[in-house]
Design an enzyme around this catalytic site. Structure first.
Site, PDB file in Angstrom:
ATOM      1  N   HIS A 145      -9.854  -6.147  -2.945  1.00  0.00           N
ATOM      2  CA  HIS A 145     -10.963  -5.893  -2.006  1.00  0.00           C
ATOM      3  C   HIS A 145     -12.045  -5.133  -2.781  1.00  0.00           C
ATOM      4  O   HIS A 145     -11.946  -3.911  -2.967  1.00  0.00           O
ATOM      5  CB  HIS A 145     -10.475  -5.110  -0.792  1.00  0.00           C
ATOM      6  N   ASN A 185       2.450  -4.778  -3.268  1.00  0.00           N
ATOM      7  CA  ASN A 185       1.039  -5.173  -3.143  1.00  0.00           C
ATOM      8  C   ASN A 185       0.195  -3.931  -2.873  1.00  0.00           C
ATOM      9  O   ASN A 185       0.617  -3.033  -2.131  1.00  0.00           O
ATOM     10  CB  ASN A 185       0.963  -6.138  -1.939  1.00  0.00           C
ATOM     11  N   ASP A 191     -11.783 -10.365  -1.833  1.00  0.00           N
ATOM     12  CA  ASP A 191     -13.114 -10.514  -1.239  1.00  0.00           C
ATOM     13  C   ASP A 191     -14.030  -9.516  -1.942  1.00  0.00           C
ATOM     14  O   ASP A 191     -13.568  -8.496  -2.461  1.00  0.00           O
ATOM     15  CB  ASP A 191     -13.142 -10.381   0.292  1.00  0.00           C
ATOM     16  N   GLU A 213      -5.692 -10.788  -2.047  1.00  0.00           N
ATOM     17  CA  GLU A 213      -6.574 -10.603  -0.876  1.00  0.00           C
ATOM     18  C   GLU A 213      -8.036 -10.512  -1.299  1.00  0.00           C
ATOM     19  O   GLU A 213      -8.809  -9.710  -0.762  1.00  0.00           O
ATOM     20  CB  GLU A 213      -6.183  -9.328  -0.103  1.00  0.00           C
ATOM     21  N   GLU A 228       0.806  -1.232   0.000  1.00  0.00           N
ATOM     22  CA  GLU A 228       0.000   0.000   0.000  1.00  0.00           C
ATOM     23  C   GLU A 228       0.833   1.274   0.000  1.00  0.00           C
ATOM     24  O   GLU A 228       0.625   2.182   0.810  1.00  0.00           O
ATOM     25  CB  GLU A 228      -1.001  -0.032   1.167  1.00  0.00           C
TER      26      GLU A 228
HETATM   27  C1  XIL Z   1      -6.443  -6.843   7.746  1.00  0.00           C
HETATM   28  C2  XIL Z   1      -6.714  -8.069   8.619  1.00  0.00           C
HETATM   29  O1  XIL Z   1      -7.483  -8.999   7.902  1.00  0.00           O
HETATM   30  C3  XIL Z   1      -7.430  -7.647   9.881  1.00  0.00           C
HETATM   31  O2  XIL Z   1      -7.568  -8.754  10.772  1.00  0.00           O
HETATM   32  C4  XIL Z   1      -6.661  -6.537  10.571  1.00  0.00           C
HETATM   33  O3  XIL Z   1      -7.385  -6.083  11.698  1.00  0.00           O
HETATM   34  C5  XIL Z   1      -6.402  -5.382   9.629  1.00  0.00           C
HETATM   35  O4  XIL Z   1      -5.731  -5.873   8.466  1.00  0.00           O
HETATM   36  N1  XIL Z   1      -5.014  -4.936   3.244  1.00  0.00           N
HETATM   37  C6  XIL Z   1      -3.973  -5.725   3.722  1.00  0.00           C
HETATM   38  C7  XIL Z   1      -4.220  -6.635   4.861  1.00  0.00           C
HETATM   39  O5  XIL Z   1      -2.894  -5.739   3.126  1.00  0.00           O
HETATM   40  O6  XIL Z   1      -3.078  -6.790   5.673  1.00  0.00           O
HETATM   41  C8  XIL Z   1      -5.394  -6.211   5.684  1.00  0.00           C
HETATM   42  O7  XIL Z   1      -5.656  -7.241   6.651  1.00  0.00           O
HETATM   43  C9  XIL Z   1      -6.601  -5.937   4.804  1.00  0.00           C
HETATM   44  C10 XIL Z   1      -6.308  -4.833   3.847  1.00  0.00           C
END
Ligand code: XIL
Length: 315
Positions: free
Chosen positions: A208, A172, A238, A236, A131
């Protein structure tokens, strides 16, 4: 046959899931996670982050991450390391103003080297930097950027390569799924890093996403990344919806999962897909996005949702 089996049959390296330490004591959960017909890869959701691994300067803790690494090894699953340098989930001692540039560079080197070295030989890929960008494509203001400018990125990648020459090193981010300012910034940065000899092997597309709002130009974007000569992965995934769940929303979610997977399937450089946990029981979404949830392919009682079939159809 299972999502990992399907992904591999289409030439992908894995289909995987994030998990977290607390969840593993849920035996029915762990039984499904350990099935490498469904999941050929695991990512620790939290336990390899900076606040978990170096809570005090120079004092390293790997107990949580080791549990996840051992789980993956015991079940024949690849491991993605997540994450070395990120503005979030930092221990309080890593604060802007506490350190000059030389000190913070050394802190990044020590952290990255120690964590990557600890898991050397166990990790398929590391999210070395997470990020780095704002949504408009400018660099995110973080303790790292404020003190060092973008040079912290090269510092972290060089340290990671030296610590584990065999791990694939990724940058990432989120909202780089489709074409746009943030994807262009990522493309330009990775091109520049590689031209400068910085060892970036991959771009991680977090994924996401929101039901009904998945970008239409995923494949073109993935191809733009692939043209840099890097591999890419969806790291990641979802796809959240506004609660309550309805059959219509679940049908749209199925179509949305299929669309994302199909874009990865169509681009050879897209080597794998990771969902950010697999059951709505343990999704991070409701705690962060108020009123939203049900983002994953299995519901809270571990029953497969239409999204599961969308993933299969997408491959
Ligand atoms: C999230 C976790 O899933 C949570 O449990 C935590 O509280 C916060 O982080 N982007 C990322 C991940 O790269 O590390 C994050 O994970 C979600 C967003």
């Amino acid at each position: 046959p299972g999502l990992n089996v399907v992904a591999k049959s289409k030439g992908k390296l894995y289909f995987g899931s994030a998990t977290d330490n607390g969840e593993l004591s849920d035996a029915p959960y762990a039984a499904i996670l350990s099935d490498n017909k469904e999941f050929g890869q695991i990512t620790p959701g939290n336990s390899m982050k900076w606040d978990a691994t170096e809570r005090s300067r120079g004092v390293f803790t790997f107990s949580g991450g080791d549990v996840i690494a051992d789980f993956a090894a015991a079940n024949g699953q690849l491991l993605r390391g997540h994450t070395c340098v990120w503005h979030s989930q930092l221990p309080s001692w890593v604060t802007a103003g506490n350190f000059n540039a030389a000190d913070l560079t050394s802190i990044i080197e020590t952290h990255t080297t120690t964590v990557v070295d600890h898991y050397k030989g166990q990790v398929y890929a590391w999210d070395v930097v997470n990020e780095a960008f704002n949504d408009d494509g400018t660099f995110r203001t973080s303790v790292f950027y404020t003190t060092l400018g973008s040079s912290y990125i090269a510092t972290a990648f060089h340290a990671a390569r030296a610590a584990d020459p065999d791990a694939k090193l990724y940058i990432n981010d989120y909202n780089i799924d489709g074409l746009g300012a943030k994807s262009t910034a990522m493309t330009n940065l990775v091109a520049q890093l590689r031209a400068d000899g910085v060892p970036v092997d991959g771009i991680g597309i977090q994924g996401h996403l929101i039901v009904g709002a998945v970008p239409n130009n995923l494949q073109a974007n993935f191809e733009q990344f692939a043209a840099l000569g890097v591999e890419i992965a969806i790291t990641e995934l979802d796809i959240r919806l506004t609660l309550p769940v309805t059959p219509e929303k679940l049908a749209q979610q199925k179509a949305d999962y299929q669309k994302v997977i199909a874009a990865c399937a169509a681009v050879p450089a897209c080597i794998g897909v990771t969902i950010w946990d697999w059951t709505d029981k343990y999704s991070w979404i409701p705690s962060v996005f108020s009123g939203q949830g049900a983002a994953l392919p299995w519901d809270e009682t571990f029953v497969k949702k239409p999204a599961y079939d969308g993933i299969v159809a997408g491959f």
